[in-house]
Design a protein around this motif. Structure first.
Motif, PDB file in Angstrom:
ATOM      1  N   ILE A   1       0.835  -1.207   0.000  1.00  0.00           N
ATOM      2  CA  ILE A   1       0.000   0.000   0.000  1.00  0.00           C
ATOM      3  C   ILE A   1       0.870   1.257   0.000  1.00  0.00           C
ATOM      4  CG2 ILE A   1      -1.620   1.361   1.385  1.00  0.00           C
ATOM      5  CD1 ILE A   1      -2.947  -1.218   2.244  1.00  0.00           C
ATOM      6  N   PHE A   2       1.921   1.252   0.806  1.00  0.00           N
ATOM      7  CA  PHE A   2       2.835   2.400   0.871  1.00  0.00           C
ATOM      8  C   PHE A   2       3.460   2.668  -0.496  1.00  0.00           C
ATOM      9  CE2 PHE A   2       7.221   3.985   1.962  1.00  0.00           C
ATOM     10  CZ  PHE A   2       6.822   5.257   2.345  1.00  0.00           C
ATOM     11  N   ALA A   3       3.943   1.606  -1.139  1.00  0.00           N
ATOM     12  CA  ALA A   3       4.587   1.751  -2.446  1.00  0.00           C
ATOM     13  C   ALA A   3       3.582   2.191  -3.509  1.00  0.00           C
ATOM     14  CB  ALA A   3       5.236   0.426  -2.854  1.00  0.00           C
ATOM     15  N   PHE A   4       2.409   1.565  -3.532  1.00  0.00           N
ATOM     16  CA  PHE A   4       1.414   1.882  -4.554  1.00  0.00           C
ATOM     17  C   PHE A   4       0.917   3.323  -4.403  1.00  0.00           C
ATOM     18  CE2 PHE A   4      -2.747   1.749  -6.631  1.00  0.00           C
ATOM     19  CZ  PHE A   4      -2.435   1.085  -7.810  1.00  0.00           C
ATOM     20  N   THR A   5       0.804   3.778  -3.159  1.00  0.00           N
ATOM     21  CA  THR A   5       0.356   5.159  -2.907  1.00  0.00           C
ATOM     22  C   THR A   5       1.343   6.162  -3.478  1.00  0.00           C
ATOM     23  OG1 THR A   5      -0.819   4.493  -0.890  1.00  0.00           O
ATOM     24  CG2 THR A   5      -0.248   6.823  -1.113  1.00  0.00           C
ATOM     25  N   ILE A   6       2.629   5.935  -3.226  1.00  0.00           N
ATOM     26  CA  ILE A   6       3.649   6.839  -3.775  1.00  0.00           C
ATOM     27  C   ILE A   6       3.592   6.825  -5.303  1.00  0.00           C
ATOM     28  CG2 ILE A   6       6.132   7.284  -3.977  1.00  0.00           C
ATOM     29  CD1 ILE A   6       6.451   6.022  -1.208  1.00  0.00           C
TER      30      ILE A   6
END
Length: 246
Positions: free
Chosen positions: A138-143
Motif C-alpha cells: 500500500i505504501f509503495a502503490f500510494t507513492i
C-alpha cells in the motif's frame, strides 16, 4: 486486462515466470559472492544467517520497487487507448496492482525455499507477515499513484524512479544491517522503509518486531493518501489525455 498482460509477457519466453524471480536471484547472488569473497564484510542482526538476510531483504525490496512503479507503468502501457476509448481509467491502475500481487505470490518461492534450507522454524510473528507485506504494498502503490499524473506528461518521472530506486536500496537495510554510527545511521532512521523491511524480515525469521505501531500508523496514513490520490488521478486524467493527444 491483467490476465492478458501476464500471458503476453510470458507467452514467448522460454524461462517464463523465472524472469519475475531473476532480479531477486541475481542481486542476492552478487552480494553473497561479495560477502563470501571477503570484498565486503556484512554483519546481520540477531544471528540471522547472511544468505537468509539478503534473500529475504532483496525479495521484499523487489516487491516494493515493482509496486511503486506499477501505476505509472500500467497507465503508460495504456496510453494508446485512454484517449480513444471511454472506460474507467482506474482499471489501468488496478491492472498494475493485480499484476504486482501476482508477481508477489511468485516471489514467495525463494522466501519459502531459503527458510526450509536453513531450517528456520516460524514463530507467532509469522501471523504478522501478511500485514507487513500489505503495508509495504500500500505504501509503495500510494507513492506511485501520487506521481503518476505528472509521470504521464513528463517522462523524467519514470527515469527518476528507475535511477533513484536502486540508490534508495543502499539507504535501506536490504543487504546489510542499519549502521550503528555515523551519518548513514541517521539517514537510515529517517527512511520509513527501514522499519518496514526490518520488521517484515523479522516476522519470517522469528526475530523481535520493533515498529508495529509505526507500521500501523504509516499504513493508515498511506490508505488516506491513496484515496486522495485516486481523486487527484480521476480529476487530472482529462488534462493528461488532452496533453497526450496534443
Amino acid at each position: 486486462m491483467t490476465k492478458r498482460d501476464i500471458q503476453s509477457q510470458h507467452r514467448q519466453s522460454l524461462l517464463g515466470f523465472f524472469w519475475i524471480l531473476a532480479p531477486v536471484i541475481i542481486n542476492s547472488l552478487v552480494w553473497l559472492f561479495l560477502n563470501g569473497a571477503g570484498v565486503v564484510k556484512v554483519s546481520t542482526p540477531e544471528g540471522t544467517p547472511y544468505p537468509v538476510f539478503v534473500i529475504l531483504g532483496t525479495t521484499i525490496w523487489s516487491i516494493f520497487a515493482e509496486t511503486i512503479q506499477s501505476p505509472i507503468t500500467s497507465v503508460n502501457s495504456g496510453k494508446s487507448i485512454i484517449s480513444k476509448i471511454n472506460f474507467p481509467k482506474e482499471a489501468l491502475l488496478m491492472k498494475g496492482f493485480y499484476t504486482s500481487i501476482f508477481n508477489l505470490i511468485i516471489k514467495m518461492v525463494p522466501i519459502i525455499g531459503i527458510l526450509i534450507i536453513y531450517n528456520i522454524s516460524p514463530s507467532w510473528n509469522l501471523l504478522l507477515f501478511p500485514f507487513y507485506i500489505l503495508a509495504t504494498t500500500i505504501f509503495a502503490f500510494t507513492i506511485g499513484l501520487i506521481i503518476t499524473p505528472l509521470g504521464l506528461i513528463y517522462t523524467d518521472i519514470s527515469k527518476i524512479l528507475i535511477t533513484g530506486i536502486p540508490f534508495l536500496m543502499y539507504l535501506t537495510p536490504v543487504v546489510y544491517a542499519v549502521p550503528t554510527i555515523g551519518v548513514f545511521k541517521f539517514l537510515f532512521k529517517l527512511n520509513p522503509l527501514t522499519y518496514l523491511i526490518n520488521d517484515t524480515r523479522n516476522t519470517l525469521v522469528g526475530a523481535e518486531i520493533h515498529s508495529l505501531m509505526f507500521t500501523i500508523i504509516l499504513t493508515a496514513v498511506s490508505f488516506i493518501v491513496l484515496l486522495i490520490g485516486l481523486v487527484i488521478f480521476r480529476k487530472s486524467m482529462p488534462i493528461v489525455i488532452e496533453k497526450i493527444a496534443g
